[in-house]
Each structure stands twice: as C-alpha cells, then as structure tokens.
Motif scaffolding. Structure first.
Motif, PDB file in Angstrom:
ATOM      1  N   ASP A   1      -7.607   9.452   1.078  1.00 41.65           N
ATOM      2  CA  ASP A   1      -6.757   8.337   1.483  1.00 41.65           C
ATOM      3  C   ASP A   1      -5.272   8.585   1.227  1.00 41.65           C
ATOM      4  O   ASP A   1      -4.423   8.010   1.900  1.00 41.65           O
TER       5      ASP A   1
ATOM      6  N   GLU B   1      -7.996  12.739   6.642  1.00 39.31           N
ATOM      7  CA  GLU B   1      -9.129  11.954   7.153  1.00 39.31           C
ATOM      8  C   GLU B   1     -10.382  12.809   7.260  1.00 39.31           C
ATOM      9  O   GLU B   1     -11.490  12.354   6.934  1.00 39.31           O
TER      10      GLU B   1
ATOM     11  N   ASP C   1       0.824  -1.216   0.000  1.00 42.65           N
ATOM     12  CA  ASP C   1       0.000   0.000   0.000  1.00 42.65           C
ATOM     13  C   ASP C   1       0.860   1.270   0.000  1.00 42.65           C
ATOM     14  O   ASP C   1       0.322   2.377  -0.002  1.00 42.65           O
TER      15      ASP C   1
ATOM     16  N   THR D   1       1.158   7.029   2.078  1.00 40.42           N
ATOM     17  CA  THR D   1       0.897   6.136   0.943  1.00 40.42           C
ATOM     18  C   THR D   1       1.913   6.345  -0.168  1.00 40.42           C
ATOM     19  O   THR D   1       2.111   5.465  -1.001  1.00 40.42           O
TER      20      THR D   1
ATOM     21  N   GLY E   1      -5.415  12.944  -2.551  1.00 38.84           N
ATOM     22  CA  GLY E   1      -4.728  13.051  -1.271  1.00 38.84           C
ATOM     23  C   GLY E   1      -4.081  14.397  -1.039  1.00 38.84           C
ATOM     24  O   GLY E   1      -4.273  15.349  -1.807  1.00 38.84           O
TER      25      GLY E   1
END
Length: 217
Positions: free
Chosen positions: A183, A178, A23, A202, A155
């Motif tokens: 994400d 969030e 991820d 990420t 993001g």
C-alpha cells in the motif's frame, strides 16, 4: 512557502484525486536545515521529518525528541551497512532499502533488538547507473526475499530521473506496489508532489518549500 501552504496544497490535490488528505503523510525533509528552523516547524505541530544521513540525524533528533517525544524521523537517504544498527534505533521507517545484503543486515539486527522500523524498498524506476535502487524487473523477487526475512515491508520508494516526466515513474511505482500487495508509495517532492498524490502517493518528501533554502557549511 511554509508548512500551512504545503498542507493546503496537499488537501487540494487529495480532493482533486478523490482521496482523503489524512491518508497522505508529509515528510518534512530537515536535512542540512538549521535547528531553529526545524524547531519552528515542530512548534507548528508537525511531527514527521526526513533525514538523509544517519550521522546528521544522530546529532539532531535525540535532543529534539526529549522535548517532542511524539516526533518521528524517517531515513530517506542511502544507508551504509555499517550504520544499519544506529539507523534502526533512530528511525521509525527506512525508505531506502535497496539490496539483499542490507535487507539481511536489517533482519539480523531486528532479531537482536526485537523491533524493526517500517521498510520501503527503493526502486530505480529510471534504471540510472548512478542511482541506488532495485531495477523494476527485479523488485518482485526482492519483495519476496524481504518477506522471507520477516521484514515489515510497507511500500516502495522512487526518485524519478530529473529530466523525465515524473508521473510516468509514479505510475510505474504504483503498478509495482499493487502487483506485490503493498500500500505504501513514497514518491513526490517539492516540485511534483501534487502529481504523486494524484497517482496514489502515501508519503511525500518536501524540504525547502517548508523550511526555506538549505544551509550548507
């Protein structure tokens, strides 16, 4: 250090954080690196790279992508409005969208092209006068403005102040993301990417630790 060592460190940091290393996307920052070093990393199988300048990417990546068509390049440096169209043609993601004028330009050109790179919004988490990015207190409104323009916002991105503890800024970016249902967290560089992974990164940006020290003309 090299690519393998960085990937090993990513795997270890992910395991310690209870995360899947798959991820976490390693952006190999190839700015100001000789082509032979970049090609060596391509030959190792890595396919995601980062550039700071549209002009440098223009002179490098179209040729590489003829041989490695699955290679992807992200823009991680500031984007001037007059280079927006070329950036959208070159990059699969832009990590430095930091002002409404630029967002509107991207939206207009996306309509013309029928496509748009993934968008990360840059947050000036340290509220530094000399640094690009939207202030933390304004990011909610900017996210909504970009969504209203139908931009594919995936993001947020930050570059912490060099003299401050990076984990505080990573935690703030995560909280802001969030809160806005995002994400993607583009945060963490060579010296602090393990901390960033622990706080949910990420996309991490690592350059000289993969390629060696940068070569400047």
């Amino acid at each position: 250090m090299g690519l393998k060592e960085i990937n090993d460190r990513i795997a270890k940091a992910a395991a310690e954080a209870g995360r899947d290393a798959g991820d976490i996307h390693l952006i190999a920052v190839s700015k100001v690196q000789p082509n032979e070093r970049v090609e060596a990393v391509l030959k190792e199988g890595h396919r995601l790279f980062g550039e700071n300048k549209v002009q440098e990417a223009e002179g490098k990546w179209p040729a590489f992508q003829e041989t490695y068509p699955d290679a992807k390049v992200h823009l991680i440096g500031p984007l001037q409005s007059n280079k927006t169209r070329r950036a959208m043609e070159l990059f699969s993601a832009i990590h430095s969208v930091d002002r409404p004028k630029l967002a509107k330009s991207i939206a207009r050109i996306a309509q013309e092209l029928g496509a748009c790179p993934d968008i990360f919004l840059q947050v000036n988490t340290g509220e530094e006068d000399q640094k690009a990015g939207i202030g933390p207190d304004r990011i909610d409104g900017f996210v909504q403005e970009c969504r209203d323009l139908d931009l594919p916002v995936v993001g947020l991105m930050c570059i912490p102040p060099v003299e401050e503890t990076p984990s505080l800024h990573f935690a703030l970016l995560k909280k802001l993301a969030e809160r806005n249902g995002l994400d993607g967290l583009s945060m963490g560089m060579s010296g602090d990417f393990e901390e960033a992974i622990g706080l949910g990164a990420t996309h991490i940006r690592v350059g000289s630790a993969i390629f060696g020290e940068r070569v400047y003309d």
